[in-house]
Design a protein around this motif. Structure first.
Motif, PDB file in Angstrom:
ATOM      1  N   GLY A  42       3.174 -14.946   6.965  1.00  0.00           N
ATOM      2  CA  GLY A  42       4.602 -14.868   6.862  1.00  0.00           C
ATOM      3  C   GLY A  42       4.921 -13.384   6.306  1.00  0.00           C
ATOM      4  N   PRO A  43       4.367 -13.004   5.108  1.00  0.00           N
ATOM      5  CA  PRO A  43       4.935 -11.387   4.651  1.00  0.00           C
ATOM      6  C   PRO A  43       5.247 -10.422   5.819  1.00  0.00           C
ATOM      7  CG  PRO A  43       3.476 -12.173   2.977  1.00  0.00           C
ATOM      8  CD  PRO A  43       3.422 -13.463   4.401  1.00  0.00           C
ATOM      9  N   ASP A  44       4.441 -10.562   6.958  1.00  0.00           N
ATOM     10  CA  ASP A  44       4.332  -9.690   7.970  1.00  0.00           C
ATOM     11  C   ASP A  44       5.767  -9.617   8.661  1.00  0.00           C
ATOM     12  OD1 ASP A  44       1.749  -8.955   7.714  1.00  0.00           O
ATOM     13  OD2 ASP A  44       0.999 -10.408   9.079  1.00  0.00           O
ATOM     14  N   ARG A  99      -1.869   0.108   2.924  1.00  0.00           N
ATOM     15  CA  ARG A  99      -0.670  -1.066   3.361  1.00  0.00           C
ATOM     16  C   ARG A  99      -1.394  -1.857   4.267  1.00  0.00           C
ATOM     17  NH1 ARG A  99       2.071  -4.953   3.936  1.00  0.00           N
ATOM     18  NH2 ARG A  99       4.174  -5.016   4.843  1.00  0.00           N
ATOM     19  N   LEU A 100      -1.531  -3.181   3.828  1.00  0.00           N
ATOM     20  CA  LEU A 100      -2.460  -4.197   4.341  1.00  0.00           C
ATOM     21  C   LEU A 100      -1.553  -5.424   5.071  1.00  0.00           C
ATOM     22  CD1 LEU A 100      -4.974  -4.453   1.652  1.00  0.00           C
ATOM     23  CD2 LEU A 100      -5.261  -3.077   3.732  1.00  0.00           C
ATOM     24  N   GLY A 101      -2.095  -6.282   5.882  1.00  0.00           N
ATOM     25  CA  GLY A 101      -1.451  -7.336   6.606  1.00  0.00           C
ATOM     26  C   GLY A 101      -1.454  -8.344   5.764  1.00  0.00           C
ATOM     27  N   MET A 102      -0.640  -9.385   6.342  1.00  0.00           N
ATOM     28  CA  MET A 102      -0.694 -10.677   5.731  1.00  0.00           C
ATOM     29  C   MET A 102      -0.249 -10.609   4.236  1.00  0.00           C
ATOM     30  SD  MET A 102      -3.875 -12.306   7.393  1.00  0.00           S
ATOM     31  CE  MET A 102      -5.024 -10.950   6.716  1.00  0.00           C
ATOM     32  N   GLY A 103      -0.813 -11.160   3.217  1.00  0.00           N
ATOM     33  CA  GLY A 103      -0.325 -11.233   2.038  1.00  0.00           C
ATOM     34  C   GLY A 103      -1.365 -10.216   1.361  1.00  0.00           C
ATOM     35  N   LEU A 104      -2.294  -9.471   1.621  1.00  0.00           N
ATOM     36  CA  LEU A 104      -3.021  -8.722   0.974  1.00  0.00           C
ATOM     37  C   LEU A 104      -2.683  -7.845   0.209  1.00  0.00           C
ATOM     38  CD1 LEU A 104      -5.728  -8.318   3.932  1.00  0.00           C
ATOM     39  CD2 LEU A 104      -6.284  -9.457   1.859  1.00  0.00           C
ATOM     40  N   ASN A 105      -1.273  -7.203   0.154  1.00  0.00           N
ATOM     41  CA  ASN A 105      -0.765  -6.590  -1.007  1.00  0.00           C
ATOM     42  C   ASN A 105       0.124  -7.613  -1.667  1.00  0.00           C
ATOM     43  OD1 ASN A 105      -0.288  -4.162   1.573  1.00  0.00           O
ATOM     44  ND2 ASN A 105      -1.425  -3.686  -0.139  1.00  0.00           N
ATOM     45  N   ILE A 106      -0.052  -7.749  -3.198  1.00  0.00           N
ATOM     46  CA  ILE A 106       0.731  -8.744  -3.835  1.00  0.00           C
ATOM     47  C   ILE A 106       2.177  -8.352  -3.697  1.00  0.00           C
ATOM     48  CG2 ILE A 106       0.943  -9.598  -5.984  1.00  0.00           C
ATOM     49  CD1 ILE A 106      -1.796  -9.602  -6.425  1.00  0.00           C
ATOM     50  N   GLY A 107       2.336  -7.053  -3.573  1.00  0.00           N
ATOM     51  CA  GLY A 107       3.929  -6.684  -3.546  1.00  0.00           C
ATOM     52  C   GLY A 107       4.533  -7.211  -2.292  1.00  0.00           C
ATOM     53  N   ALA A 108       3.672  -7.452  -1.301  1.00  0.00           N
ATOM     54  CA  ALA A 108       4.504  -8.086  -0.091  1.00  0.00           C
ATOM     55  C   ALA A 108       4.549  -9.441  -0.059  1.00  0.00           C
ATOM     56  CB  ALA A 108       3.172  -7.504   1.104  1.00  0.00           C
ATOM     57  N   GLN A 109       3.702 -10.048  -0.896  1.00  0.00           N
ATOM     58  CA  GLN A 109       3.704 -11.625  -1.083  1.00  0.00           C
ATOM     59  C   GLN A 109       5.143 -11.753  -2.055  1.00  0.00           C
ATOM     60  OE1 GLN A 109       0.545 -13.702  -3.207  1.00  0.00           O
ATOM     61  NE2 GLN A 109      -1.079 -12.313  -2.103  1.00  0.00           N
ATOM     62  N   LEU A 110       5.303 -10.998  -2.811  1.00  0.00           N
ATOM     63  CA  LEU A 110       6.402 -11.105  -3.920  1.00  0.00           C
ATOM     64  C   LEU A 110       7.653 -11.051  -3.199  1.00  0.00           C
ATOM     65  CD1 LEU A 110       4.742  -9.521  -7.154  1.00  0.00           C
ATOM     66  CD2 LEU A 110       5.197 -12.140  -6.749  1.00  0.00           C
ATOM     67  N   PHE A 111       7.684 -10.049  -2.512  1.00  0.00           N
ATOM     68  CA  PHE A 111       8.616  -9.539  -1.796  1.00  0.00           C
ATOM     69  C   PHE A 111       9.282 -10.773  -0.355  1.00  0.00           C
ATOM     70  CE2 PHE A 111      11.002  -7.396   1.983  1.00  0.00           C
ATOM     71  CZ  PHE A 111      11.879  -6.690   1.277  1.00  0.00           C
ATOM     72  N   TRP A 112       8.253 -11.081   0.062  1.00  0.00           N
ATOM     73  CA  TRP A 112       8.597 -12.331   1.043  1.00  0.00           C
ATOM     74  C   TRP A 112       8.848 -13.315   0.070  1.00  0.00           C
ATOM     75  CZ3 TRP A 112       6.754 -17.339   1.595  1.00  0.00           C
ATOM     76  CH2 TRP A 112       7.218 -17.957   3.133  1.00  0.00           C
ATOM     77  N   GLN A 113       8.361 -13.930  -1.021  1.00  0.00           N
ATOM     78  CA  GLN A 113       8.805 -15.070  -1.755  1.00  0.00           C
ATOM     79  C   GLN A 113      10.232 -15.065  -2.284  1.00  0.00           C
ATOM     80  OE1 GLN A 113       5.140 -14.771  -4.240  1.00  0.00           O
ATOM     81  NE2 GLN A 113       4.969 -17.047  -3.850  1.00  0.00           N
ATOM     82  N   PHE A 114      10.365 -13.944  -2.760  1.00  0.00           N
ATOM     83  CA  PHE A 114      11.745 -13.679  -3.343  1.00  0.00           C
ATOM     84  C   PHE A 114      12.776 -13.757  -2.337  1.00  0.00           C
ATOM     85  CE2 PHE A 114       9.891 -11.027  -7.126  1.00  0.00           C
ATOM     86  CZ  PHE A 114       9.852 -12.266  -7.841  1.00  0.00           C
TER      87      PHE A 114
END
Length: 462
Positions: A102-104, A124-139
């Motif tokens: 999803g974060p992609d 910079r990693l794909g999927m949710g491998l960067n927690i920052g990317a997870q959080l950005f997508w979640q918010f």
């Protein structure tokens, strides 16, 4: 040093969760219980079954404590996961499976916000491998989440919170390609403010800080003494690194194996890390930056072997070497020094015996590992921790391909529990002690070097 003999270790891996008992005097595991780390499909997004994990943890602690009374608890867990809690200490959102894609969907927008590699050492990693990317997508996906979220905790420290009620963060997990930490400055990156998390990050504590004792509820459910001390905890690969960090003089490198194979270089050559080859700057338990590299070697092994029996006869390994039967990267295309490439064989692999397949994939994993060691400037001996340490084919090929001594620890099947248990001691525990006996891996066949050279030349041409 904390008094007592037995430390209980919660070891939350990506594939399996374990609760182990470590004898602090002998520094070995004396008992362990294991459970699959289940991912639920939804709702909202794939996430870890934390309720099932908690039930397993409590039941395992009760069972293990009955035979080996636990004096202290430590927690180690995989990276790329964090927890948002609400004001009551409950989940503000489920704990995302970092392999969720999803974060992609918001990658370009996130890339405009995230700090540079030079600041965080985080590729910079794909999927949710960067927690920052997870959080950005979640918010973005849940507009009310930012208001509900009262605190962010790194994943090992979430389980410490469940045990003690104390909220904390810790640098080895913050420094694990989260985009949230500046390893050289030892403080949060600009992304924390960009995400609206300033003032919501739990206090940063040292991995070996005692955060308190188990809650009354935990003591009643597990049978543990209410005086059982609980320590802050550590990222799992850094747990494998810690015993060597405390006892060895650099330079050396440590290979932590499991679902992920992670290489750490201590005191090696100074190199410019290349985020395009999945190198990164990790942070060890003492807070110091450590050049590192990783790939999903355990996952690749499982995919290639497809439940076939491990191991091979000497003649099968010789056939693989003599026939240049080779697997080329990358089986798992989303990580490692050869990410983006598609795996292929030098032969029709359907004709291989199970033993030949085992030898070939073991050599492949060793050659990719050797490539990682070069990328991070590793020097001195290489110590292999975890399941691959028991793989003779992996060890001898790593010795040949790296040109340096390879050692394995004999005290336990995995180094994570032992390393985490050392958090019970003071930071200087073990310094100056004679290092534990380890098995050295000789080069048994000159054909190994020729095989490695041919593999590298072919990979460069592909």
């Amino acid at each position: 040093m904390h008094g007592g003999r037995y430390a209980g270790v919660l070891d939350i891996g990506k594939t399996d969760a374990k609760v182990a008992i470590v004898d602090l005097q002998a520094e070995c595991e004396v008992d362990v219980l294991t459970s699959p780390n289940v991912v639920l499909p939804g709702p909202s997004y794939p996430h870890f079954d934390t309720a099932a994990l908690w039930d397993f943890i409590c039941n395992a602690l009760r069972q293990l404590n009955a035979s080996h009374p636990i004096d202290a608890l430590c927690v180690t867990a995989h990276g790329a996961s964090g927890v948002l809690l609400d004001a009551c200490g409950d989940f503000a959102a489920p704990v995302m499976d970092y392999e969720f894609s999803g974060p992609d969907e918001l990658a370009s927008e996130y890339d405009d916000m995230r700090p540079d590699f030079a600041e965080t050492g985080s590729p910079r990693l794909g999927m949710g491998l960067n927690i920052g990317a997870q959080l950005f997508w979640q918010f973005r996906s849940d507009p009310g989440l930012a208001d509900r979220a009262a605190a962010f905790l790194t994943y090992p420290q979430y389980w410490v919170f469940r045990l003690t009620g104390v909220q904390a963060n810790e640098v080895s997990s913050l420094g694990c390609h989260t985009d949230l930490w500046k390893p050289r400055q030892q403080r949060y990156s600009s992304l924390v403010g960009e995400l609206g998390l300033s003032g919501k990050m739990a206090p940063v504590r040292r991995a070996n800080d005692c955060l308190g004792t188990v809650t009354t509820e935990v003591a009643q459910r597990t049978g543990l003494s209410p005086r059982t001390a609980v320590f802050c905890g550590i990222h799992d690969s850094n747990a494998s690194l810690l015993p060597h960090l405390l006892r060895r003089e650099p330079p050396f490198s440590v290979i932590s194996t499991g679902t992920w194979v992670i290489a750490f270089a201590i005191g090696g050559r100074r190199v410019e890390l290349d985020p395009g080859r999945d190198t990164l700057m990790n942070v060890n338990a003492l807070g110091d930056p450590v050049p590192s590299a990783r790939f999903m070697g355990g996952r690749e092994y499982e995919e290639v072997m497809a439940s076939r029996a491990p191991g091979c006869e000497p003649g099968e390994a010789e056939t693989v070497l003599a026939g240049n039967i080779m697997l080329f990267p990358a089986v798992e295309t989303r990580s490692g020094p050869f990410q983006g490439r598609q795996a292929c064989w030098s032969v029709d692999d359907s004709q291989l015996s199970d033993g030949e397949r085992f030898a070939a994939v073991s050599y492949y994993l060793a050659l990719v590992t050797a490539e990682m060691l070069t990328e991070i400037g590793a020097q001195g001996p290489t110590i292999v921790e975890g399941p691959f340490a028991q793989n003779d084919c992996f060890r001898v090929m790593l010795r040949a391909a790296s040109g340096r001594q390879v050692e394995v620890q004999e005290a336990a099947a995995t180094g994570t529990a032992i390393g985490a248990a050392l958090l019970v001691r003071s930071e200087s525990a073990g310094r100056g002690r004679t290092k534990r006996h380890s098995q050295k891996t000789p080069v048994l066949d000159p054909a190994l070097d020729a095989y490695a050279q041919t593999w590298r030349q072919t990979v460069r041409r592909r």
